[in-house]
Enzyme design. Structure first.
Site, short mmCIF file in Angstrom:
data_model
loop_
_atom_site.label_atom_id
_atom_site.label_comp_id
_atom_site.label_asym_id
_atom_site.label_seq_id
_atom_site.Cartn_x
_atom_site.Cartn_y
_atom_site.Cartn_z
N VAL A 103 38.29 19.65 -24.48
CA VAL A 103 37.55 20.90 -24.74
C VAL A 103 38.78 22.17 -24.64
CG1 VAL A 103 35.38 20.44 -23.95
CG2 VAL A 103 37.32 21.09 -22.11
N GLU A 104 38.37 23.29 -25.04
CA GLU A 104 39.25 24.19 -25.12
C GLU A 104 39.04 25.27 -23.98
OE1 GLU A 104 38.99 26.10 -28.73
OE2 GLU A 104 39.99 24.51 -30.00
#
Length: 408
Positions: free
Chosen positions: A125-126
């Site tokens: 994920v970012e």
């Protein structure tokens, strides 16, 4: 905030109705027993879910119930045509179908897995969205290992966002709390439900000549002021009393176009009656709740009655359901995704509550991680009656530091 950009993004046709349906569904799901079945049995697209691994489905074979249901009901039923399609899908399961008919309802879900490979989740994920109470702190006490964990995530280039349902403070006031606890968090990274209430009113172009009656604390008042709205109520109404003399008629401001209800330590009968009169007697008056949390962490010693108790009183007296702008409503998720240009599939929601934090992430199509440092215990998560399952669970967010890459 740019109103012209926000309005069409947040509020397609039927948005408010869908949010109210989600609220009723969440409440119903918390009441029914759950059984685990394969997600492949029923197409997630049938239920219009964005994340097939997370879909929560409530089926009911009593079509008449949906007709009997009204605004006062705590139940929520899927349309009869959807039930018919699902029933057809299960037609090959003779004995199972009969059990489905007999039991009337069931929930499909996948079981949560203990977090074993923290690096894999971090790399997938970012952005990490963190709840605050029970995740970052309890009361005014920081949870062990939080500063080091946040520093590690920032060093890996992750965007961090902090979302809280607690409406007692504004974003600026929460910034000061983070600073007091020794955490370097910018105001632009903080999203409280007090801010969400003002953002919602701004996004629908709430008339400037209308007023907002606030049942809540200073955080809501400050956000209303920053947004340019006229308001009344708040803590100063906490000392007001009503003399119930024969023939007494309580007056209220006819220009109130919205009642916003949040957590309020100065809650009293005056506020209940004033808010009730505005909602029931002022044409088109909105009923907005910052959240419906049952409990909150005012101290680290015990749980305290949450904002849901105040919302429940107004809902009971008006016989109306509020529009909830805090978790698990997707309003803040939509706002964050738009503001930062984030793909929701690149977000991990981290929280300690199943019915707000985890459901918030699932409604938004995000990965979800439950921490056991707050409200939810392992036994509550694994209780057969619990229908809300995160992707992963762990003890606290500092487990990110201790859990090394391992085969899952």
């Amino acid at each position: 905030m740019n109103q012209r950009a926000i309005k069409p993004y947040f509020f397609p046709a039927g948005y408010i109705q869908r949010e109210r349906e989600r609220e009723r569904e969440a409440e119903m799901l918390s009441r029914v027993g759950a059984v685990i079945v394969s997600a492949s049995v029923v197409s997630a697209t049938l239920l219009n879910r964005t994340n097939p691994t997370h879909f929560l489905c409530l089926f009911n074979n009593d079509n008449n119930n949906s007709k009997k249901s009204n605004g006062n009901s705590n139940s929520s039923f899927i349309p009869s045509q959807v039930y018919g399609s699902v029933k057809k899908t299960f037609s090959g399961w003779n004995s199972s179908a009969k059990r489905m008919e007999a039991s009337s309802s069931f929930v499909a879900r996948a079981s949560a897995q203990p977090l074993k490979n923290a690096d894999k989740l971090i790399d997938s994920v970012e952005t990490f969205i963190f709840d605050c109470d029970g995740v970052i702190w309890k009361g005014d006490k920081l949870i062990d290992g939080v500063p080091e964990t946040l520093d590690m995530l920032r060093s890996k280039g992750k965007r961090l966002v902090f979302v809280t349902n607690n409406s007692t403070k504004s974003r600026k006031q929460y910034g000061k709390k983070f600073e007091m606890l020794g955490l370097n968090v910018g105001e632009e990274e903080i999203f409280a439900s007090s801010f969400a209430a003002a953002a919602y009113l701004k996004s629908i172009n709430f008339p400037k000549d209308k007023k907002v009656y606030v049942i809540g604390e200073d955080g809501i008042l400050k956000e209303m002021e920053l947004a340019g709205f006229q308001y009344l109520g708040g803590p100063e109404d906490g000392g007001k009393k009503i003399e119930l003399k024969p023939g007494f008629l309580m007056e209220h401001d006819l220009k109130v176009g919205a009642v916003v209800v949040g957590f309020d330590r100065y809650f009293n009968y005056y506020k209940i009656q004033y808010g009730t009169l505005c909602i029931r007697e002022n044409p088109g008056c909105l009923f907005i709740a910052t959240n419906r949390d049952a409990v909150t962490h005012l101290t680290d010693a015990q749980e305290w009655a949450g904002g849901g108790s105040m919302v429940g009183a107004i809902s009971g007296s008006t016989q109306k359901e509020p529009l909830v702008v805090g978790k698990p409503s997707t309003f803040m998720m939509d706002y964050l995704a738009s503001k930062f240009g984030i793909l929701k599939s690149q977000i991990c929601m981290v929280g300690d509550r199943l019915d707000t934090d985890i459901l918030f992430g699932q409604n938004g199509g995000c990965k979800t991680l439950l921490v056991l440092s707050g409200v939810t215990t392992l036994s509550m998560l694994q209780n057969p009656d619990n229908s809300i399952q995160p992707d992963f669970y762990t003890n606290k967010i500092s487990d990110f530091l201790s859990l090394k890459a391992a085969a899952v």
